[in-house]
Write a protein that holds these residues in place. Structure first.
Motif, PDB file in Angstrom:
ATOM      1  N   ARG A   1      25.602  -0.252  19.662  1.00 30.09           N
ATOM      2  CA  ARG A   1      25.427   0.589  18.467  1.00 30.09           C
ATOM      3  C   ARG A   1      24.378  -0.008  17.536  1.00 30.09           C
ATOM      4  O   ARG A   1      23.541   0.709  16.979  1.00 30.09           O
ATOM      5  N   LYS A   2      24.421  -1.333  17.345  1.00 30.86           N
ATOM      6  CA  LYS A   2      23.431  -1.984  16.494  1.00 30.86           C
ATOM      7  C   LYS A   2      22.029  -1.815  17.072  1.00 30.86           C
ATOM      8  O   LYS A   2      21.068  -1.592  16.331  1.00 30.86           O
ATOM      9  N   ALA A   3      21.910  -1.928  18.389  1.00 32.20           N
ATOM     10  CA  ALA A   3      20.595  -1.787  19.020  1.00 32.20           C
ATOM     11  C   ALA A   3      20.077  -0.363  18.884  1.00 32.20           C
ATOM     12  O   ALA A   3      18.886  -0.143  18.633  1.00 32.20           O
TER      13      ALA A   3
ATOM     14  N   LYS B   1      13.243   2.190  13.848  1.00 31.75           N
ATOM     15  CA  LYS B   1      12.406   1.202  13.176  1.00 31.75           C
ATOM     16  C   LYS B   1      11.515   0.490  14.193  1.00 31.75           C
ATOM     17  O   LYS B   1      10.324   0.283  13.955  1.00 31.75           O
ATOM     18  N   LEU B   2      12.075   0.132  15.347  1.00 35.47           N
ATOM     19  CA  LEU B   2      11.288  -0.541  16.371  1.00 35.47           C
ATOM     20  C   LEU B   2      10.208   0.378  16.934  1.00 35.47           C
ATOM     21  O   LEU B   2       9.090  -0.055  17.218  1.00 35.47           O
ATOM     22  N   ARG B   3      10.538   1.648  17.069  1.00 35.31           N
ATOM     23  CA  ARG B   3       9.572   2.609  17.608  1.00 35.31           C
ATOM     24  C   ARG B   3       8.384   2.763  16.661  1.00 35.31           C
ATOM     25  O   ARG B   3       7.232   2.750  17.093  1.00 35.31           O
TER      26      ARG B   3
ATOM     27  N   GLU C   1      20.823   1.781  16.515  1.00 35.99           N
ATOM     28  CA  GLU C   1      20.482   2.022  15.111  1.00 35.99           C
ATOM     29  C   GLU C   1      19.089   1.482  14.790  1.00 35.99           C
ATOM     30  O   GLU C   1      18.374   2.053  13.971  1.00 35.99           O
ATOM     31  N   GLY C   2      18.685   0.393  15.437  1.00 32.54           N
ATOM     32  CA  GLY C   2      17.393  -0.208  15.153  1.00 32.54           C
ATOM     33  C   GLY C   2      16.230   0.420  15.898  1.00 32.54           C
ATOM     34  O   GLY C   2      15.081   0.069  15.659  1.00 32.54           O
ATOM     35  N   LEU C   3      16.507   1.360  16.820  1.00 32.19           N
ATOM     36  CA  LEU C   3      15.430   1.933  17.631  1.00 32.19           C
ATOM     37  C   LEU C   3      14.365   2.674  16.826  1.00 32.19           C
ATOM     38  O   LEU C   3      13.174   2.470  17.089  1.00 32.19           O
TER      39      LEU C   3
ATOM     40  N   ASP D   1      27.381  -4.196  19.894  1.00 39.18           N
ATOM     41  CA  ASP D   1      25.984  -4.609  20.015  1.00 39.18           C
ATOM     42  C   ASP D   1      25.101  -3.435  20.419  1.00 39.18           C
ATOM     43  O   ASP D   1      23.962  -3.322  19.965  1.00 39.18           O
TER      44      ASP D   1
ATOM     45  N   THR E   1       7.377   0.590  14.461  1.00 36.01           N
ATOM     46  CA  THR E   1       6.654  -0.677  14.477  1.00 36.01           C
ATOM     47  C   THR E   1       5.775  -0.778  15.711  1.00 36.01           C
ATOM     48  O   THR E   1       4.626  -1.240  15.639  1.00 36.01           O
TER      49      THR E   1
END
Length: 78
Positions: free
Chosen positions: A37-39, A45-47, A41-43, A35, A49
């Protein structure tokens, strides 16, 4: 002094429970790493956004300030 058969059974049960608990903790650790690693990886994109949201809030604030200034100027001339 030799252990009785009841003592051996209790020892095996205790070892089995300890191994079961250790296995569950190991499984929870692996799930947490997955979990994490998944979080991570999404940073990016979230940043991006989040910065897009900040830009939108800034633009809305500027438009609201301009509307307020125009309304104040119109109110003074009436």
């Amino acid at each position: 002094m030799e252990a009785s058969s009841d003592g051996r059974i209790l020892l095996f049960v205790a070892i089995g429970i300890a191994l079961f608990v250790a296995g569950r903790k190991f499984q929870l650790m692996l799930n947490a790493w997955r979990d994490w690693r998944k979080a991570v990886e999404g940073l990016p994109k979230l940043r991006s956004t989040a910065w897009g949201g900040v830009g939108t809030m800034f633009r809305v604030g500027v438009v609201a300030a301009l509307v307020f200034v125009v309304a104040t100027m119109v109110n003074r001339h009436i």
